[in-house]
Design a protein around this motif. Structure first.
Motif, PDB file in Angstrom:
ATOM      1  N   ALA A 124      -3.946   2.593  10.884  1.00 23.12           N
ATOM      2  CA  ALA A 124      -2.597   2.787  10.343  1.00 23.12           C
ATOM      3  C   ALA A 124      -1.922   3.987  11.000  1.00 23.12           C
ATOM      4  O   ALA A 124      -0.714   3.964  11.287  1.00 23.12           O
ATOM      5  CB  ALA A 124      -2.650   2.977   8.828  1.00 23.12           C
ATOM      6  N   GLU A 170      -5.829   5.730  -1.812  1.00 24.29           N
ATOM      7  CA  GLU A 170      -6.076   4.437  -1.173  1.00 24.29           C
ATOM      8  C   GLU A 170      -6.922   3.548  -2.071  1.00 24.29           C
ATOM      9  O   GLU A 170      -6.641   2.355  -2.239  1.00 24.29           O
ATOM     10  CB  GLU A 170      -6.790   4.650   0.171  1.00 24.29           C
ATOM     11  N   HIS A 205      -3.155  -1.023   6.115  1.00 22.17           N
ATOM     12  CA  HIS A 205      -3.197  -0.518   4.746  1.00 22.17           C
ATOM     13  C   HIS A 205      -3.963  -1.483   3.834  1.00 22.17           C
ATOM     14  O   HIS A 205      -4.758  -1.061   2.992  1.00 22.17           O
ATOM     15  CB  HIS A 205      -1.777  -0.318   4.218  1.00 22.17           C
ATOM     16  N   ARG A 253      -7.301   3.508   7.688  1.00 22.85           N
ATOM     17  CA  ARG A 253      -6.286   4.548   7.832  1.00 22.85           C
ATOM     18  C   ARG A 253      -6.127   5.026   9.271  1.00 22.85           C
ATOM     19  O   ARG A 253      -5.038   5.421   9.681  1.00 22.85           O
ATOM     20  CB  ARG A 253      -6.608   5.726   6.917  1.00 22.85           C
ATOM     21  N   GLY A 305       0.786  -1.229   0.000  1.00 26.82           N
ATOM     22  CA  GLY A 305       0.000   0.000   0.000  1.00 26.82           C
ATOM     23  C   GLY A 305       0.818   1.278   0.000  1.00 26.82           C
ATOM     24  O   GLY A 305       0.609   2.163  -0.846  1.00 26.82           O
ATOM     25  N   PRO A 306       1.781   1.446   0.928  1.00 25.48           N
ATOM     26  CA  PRO A 306       2.572   2.686   0.932  1.00 25.48           C
ATOM     27  C   PRO A 306       3.370   2.890  -0.352  1.00 25.48           C
ATOM     28  O   PRO A 306       3.490   4.015  -0.841  1.00 25.48           O
ATOM     29  CB  PRO A 306       3.498   2.485   2.143  1.00 25.48           C
TER      30      PRO A 306
END
Length: 949
Positions: free
Chosen positions: A653, A205, A645, A650, A184-185
């Motif tokens: 996270a 996202e 993620h 979020r 994800g990042p």
């Protein structure tokens, strides 16, 4: 046509640090005249070409060339190698291939050519998509690569192949690396590059989830959006990409496959519609359906050869989720229904396939069918651990599609949405809820829909909004479904906790009826979750205990919470365990908190409640953090961050980022601290996460304190620990007081800390934190010793603090006390006792991985005349003019070279600013410099010279 290139422009690659490190290690071997080869395997669209381009760009010591293979190269024997020979001579005309015929002649010619092209310098030859070449060319290239490992030429071959061809016998024995999907990042970072940072966080996202880790598909999705859509100002298209775009991004060309293969692929894609994110299609079911449709198993072979699908045990797996979706959606609806009809027929007699059978029957039909929809919904609600939340969600959504009655349709959509939430698919859950509000439905159904939406907002959205949604859900559900109303109120307390609003927490908690226990079969009750914890009992002890604690009466709340913990520690429901874990943290039983939250994590995984996994990891990391076990906390938080993620949470996270920032503040990792603090703040500010903001501020302040920046640390912590409109989170304020007291005293403002320490004393007496009594004694020692005021009292408090630390497990806090006591003793001209304490502190800090505090302790030891391991070399080992400085002058020179002011140097070395000024004048005189800038340059040059030695 074969392309060749040498990369000229900067090329950024995200999420490939490990793979790039492997490639750089391989390429660095060429500098030491070690030839060889490396194979890079990846699926379509995962960045094979970009990876090779980056390797060419990064290769500095010699020559580099990238050659892209094509299908035309493989149309004739040895066509690939001959194309490679032409590419090399085209790039370096001085190299000429030697003529020859017969077996091995191409290999010999290539080896001689590479020897000539290298001309004694390192040479990197990258070949992209080697699998497109003819078999003889691949064989010769593989043998050539093997020979390079034993040759004297510094020549390296970096080859890329499609993932499904990674085990080509021609390349057997060569080292390889694999490029997987982006996490994800990394996907979000790539999207930031692709859109120049114009994409809103929520859009990033969603695009990252839809791309399933494919860089190529991510680029296609971003390119298809308008600027308002990217900015989140206009709705995103549904679907995000049409089937043709998906197929192109996945490198698939189904039209080139035989008709029978395409039909069998459709059956496999349709079979997985019952569990889209699952382990693949049931191979036996697909083959039975294929046989009924007149298709044989050999029809699958062309699809396997093309890398579209592979057989793994009893499952057929597609190359990626977007590929399966594209293959399914690219055919007409009538053909999809026919495929589901075949699958329904093939699964009719299997009891274990009852739910898939009903789903396929429903998907094969058209229009309302109340009987089929009812049977399908009942099967989806049936007890049984073999059904995942995603399977239940799909079945209920399909049942809703065949339902005509508005209330029943809304009910089934809401249940489907909640199962999607539990499966970690929040975007799908929100999609299922959209039509519910437009349907005519009774108040209980509306209440359950608000509850699911509020639970989604709680994990990914402004928590104040989530609280209001959840309270509305509780009001709607109260007269009809007491268990669901209770769930809504408990979730509202979570929102209030995240907001840092204790009064709102008590309000939400007090609104429930004490001792509510609504059985699953109560009239009018329809639990939102299949999970028993949602409709389970909330003991009076939890309500009483938490209401007392959040009302400021910790002493009254400890007893009920301990009773609750004793009764629920061995529970099997993860939600019950998570609440027990919260109770353990509140009463300060850190061993029980870690134990219970670890059990909650195991239960969430075992029951498939994916959405609870990152929350369990967060709570477990908090427990380890409170116990001073920072490496363990980091491991849990890193896994929790990845899971958060992946499941689109979020807010969770952000909590994981805050935990990792706290760990980084101890470990002295400045880059990690900045990264995690920035990421945490980016979500905490718009979503109102006061706890995250407080933890992040504490992390930054603790890093300042560890580096000797006490003024900055005190300025950050002051608002967080004092009462007032900008105060920190109620559960974190007292935990940060010891840091604030240390910073304020060292900054010369002890009076500012006295009120906070007085409040901390009251809190420490309540027993909610095992480390608090020792920390309180340390704070009192600091205040007593401020300005040299009461040295006897300071000594006594330090002794008390050290004694109390023996009853705790927090080695980091114990080491901080030892360091401060050692500093105090050294300033009192007692270097002998100080030395022993500082050595113990050094060992403890090293064991905790606390690098910044380790350096502080070493500096203190040196100031006592000790020379711990890792200290600076003696004068004879220093470079140039630095050898003329005394150890104390050298320490001061290095601090000034780093940009520290005289006051900061004094605080860091525990001396007076006047002493620093005196030594600094002598340093200038010895080194012959006239400014701090000249001093910094001279120190840098000298340190570089020492490193080179």
């Amino acid at each position: 046509m074969t392309g060749t290139q040498t990369a000229r422009s900067p090329l950024r690659i995200h999420g490939r640090d490990t793979e790039l490190s492997t490639a750089h290690t391989f390429m660095s071997g060429l500098e030491h005249r070690t030839g060889g080869a490396l194979v890079c395997a990846a699926g379509p669209g995962l960045g094979r070409t970009a990876f090779l381009e980056r390797a060419v760009q990064d290769f500095r010591p010699g020559r580099a060339l990238l050659v892209r293979a094509t299908t035309a190269d493989g149309a004739r024997p040895h066509g690939g190698v001959r194309t490679l020979l032409r590419a090399v001579t085209g790039r370096w005309p001085h190299a000429r291939p030697a003529a020859g015929t017969g077996q091995g002649s191409e290999r010999s010619a290539l080896l001689r050519l590479l020897h000539t092209a290298a001309a004694g310098r390192p040479l990197l030859l990258c070949v992209d998509d080697v699998h497109l070449w003819d078999p003889p060319s691949r064989t010769e290239l593989g043998r050539c690569a093997a020979l390079l490992r034993t040759s004297q030429d510094p020549v390296g071959l970096l080859l890329s192949v499609a993932d499904h061809r990674a085990h080509d016998p021609a390349l057997a024995g060569l080292p390889r690396l694999r490029l997987g999907p982006l996490d994800g990042p990394a996907a979000a970072a790539l999207l930031g590059d692709l859109t120049d940072g114009r994409a809103a966080p929520a859009v990033r996202e969603e695009l990252a989830r839809a791309a399933d880790g494919s860089p190529r598909l991510l680029g296609e999705l971003a390119a298809g959006l308008t600027p308002p859509q990217l900015a989140g100002l206009a709705p995103l298209p549904r679907p995000l990409a049409d089937p043709a775009t998906l197929l192109r991004a996945c490198g698939a060309r189904p039209a080139e496959l035989p008709p029978a293969t395409r039909r069998l692929l459709l059956l496999a894609a349709a079979a997985q519609e019952t569990h889209p994110e699952g382990p693949g299609a049931d191979a036996a079911l697909v083959l039975r359906a294929a046989a009924a449709a007149g298709l044989g198993a050999p029809a699958l072979e062309p699809a396997e050869a093309a890398g579209l699908v592979r057989t793994e045990g009893e499952r057929l797996r597609f190359g990626s989720a977007p590929l399966r979706r594209a293959l399914y959606e690219s055919v007409p609806l009538a053909e999809r229904r026919a495929a589901h009809a075949h699958l329904a027929s093939a699964s009719a007699d299997a009891a274990a396939l009852r739910l898939p059978h009903l789903v396929h029957r429903a998907l094969a039909g058209d229009g309302p069918d109340a009987g089929l929809a009812g049977r399908l919904a009942a099967a989806a609600r049936a007890d049984g651990p073999y059904l995942s939340h995603e399977e239940r969600s799909v079945a209920l959504a399909v049942a809703a599609g065949r339902t005509e009655d508005g209330t029943d349709r809304a009910t089934r959509l809401t249940e489907a949405a909640d199962h999607a939430r539990l499966a970690g698919r929040p975007a799908r859950a929100r999609e299922l809820l959209v039509p519910v509000r437009a349907l005519p439905a009774a108040l209980p159904v509306r209440g359950r829909a608000e509850l699911v939406h509020g639970l989604l907002s709680l994990r990914d959205g402004p928590v104040a909004d989530a609280r209001e949604e959840l309270l509305l859900a509780a009001a709607l559900l109260g007269p009809h479904d007491a268990a669901a109303a209770l769930t809504a109120r408990l979730a509202a307390t979570e929102a209030a906790w995240a907001m840092g609003d204790a009064a709102a927490y008590v309000e939400a908690l007090g609104g429930e009826r004490s001792g509510v226990d609504a059985p699953a079969d109560a009239p009018g009750a329809r639990p939102v979750n299949a999970a028993p914890g949602v409709r389970g009992r909330l003991p009076d002890d939890y309500r009483t205990g938490m209401a007392a604690v959040l009302s400021g009466r910790l002493d009254a709340g400890v007893g009920p919470l301990r009773r609750l913990l004793a009764r629920t520690e061995q529970a099997e429901d993860p939600e019950v365990l998570l609440r027990a874990g919260v109770a353990a943290l509140v009463v300060g039983d850190l061993a029980a908190a870690c134990r219970v939250n670890a059990r909650a994590l195991a239960a969430a995984r075992a029951l498939g409640r994916t959405t609870l996994v990152p929350q369990a990891l967060e709570h477990l990391a908090y427990g380890e953090l409170r116990a001073g076990r920072h490496p363990r906390a980091r491991v849990h938080a890193e896994e929790g961050l990845r899971t958060a993620h992946r499941t689109g949470q979020r807010n969770i996270a952000a909590h994981q980022h805050a935990i990792l920032a706290l760990v980084a503040s101890v470990e002295g990792d400045t880059d990690a601290l900045t990264t995690h603090a920035t990421a945490a703040t980016a979500v905490a500010a718009p979503h109102g996460l006061v706890q995250v903001a407080t933890l992040t501020g504490w992390a930054l302040a603790r890093a300042d304190l560890g580096a000797g920046r006490v003024d900055e640390a005190a300025a950050r912590l002051g608002p967080l620990v004092r009462p007032g409109p900008r105060q920190g989170h109620f559960a974190v304020r007292m935990l940060a007081v010891p840091c604030y007291a240390e910073a304020a005293v060292q900054a010369g403002a002890p009076d500012a800390a006295r009120a906070a320490v007085a409040e901390f004393a009251v809190w420490a007496d309540l027993g909610a934190d095992p480390a608090a009594p020792a920390q309180l004694a340390r704070c009192r020692a600091l205040l007593a010793g401020a300005g040299g005021g009461r040295p006897a009292a300071a000594d006594a408090y330090y002794e008390e603090a050290r004694a109390r630390h023996e009853d705790t497990v927090n080695d980091f806090e114990r080491a901080r006390t030892l360091l401060l006591h050692g500093k105090w003793l050294r300033r009192r001209r007692r270097p002998g006792p100080a030395r022993g304490l500082l050595r113990d502190a050094l060992v403890a800090f090293e064991g905790c991985g606390a690098r910044a505090w380790t350096e502080q302790t070493r500096a203190e030891l040196r100031a006592t005349g000790d020379a711990p391991a890792g200290a600076e070399p003696p004068a004879a080992g220093r470079a140039g003019p630095l050898a003329e400085l005394t150890p104390q002058q050298l320490r001061i020179a290095r601090c000034v070279a780093e940009g520290a002011t005289n006051r900061e140097v004094a605080l860091r070395l525990s001396v007076s600013p006047r002493t620093v000024d005196h030594h600094l004048r002598n340093v200038f005189a010895v080194l012959g410099v006239r400014s701090r800038l000249e001093l910094a340059r001279l120190v840098d040059r000298a340190e570089d010279s020492t490193a080179a030695l």
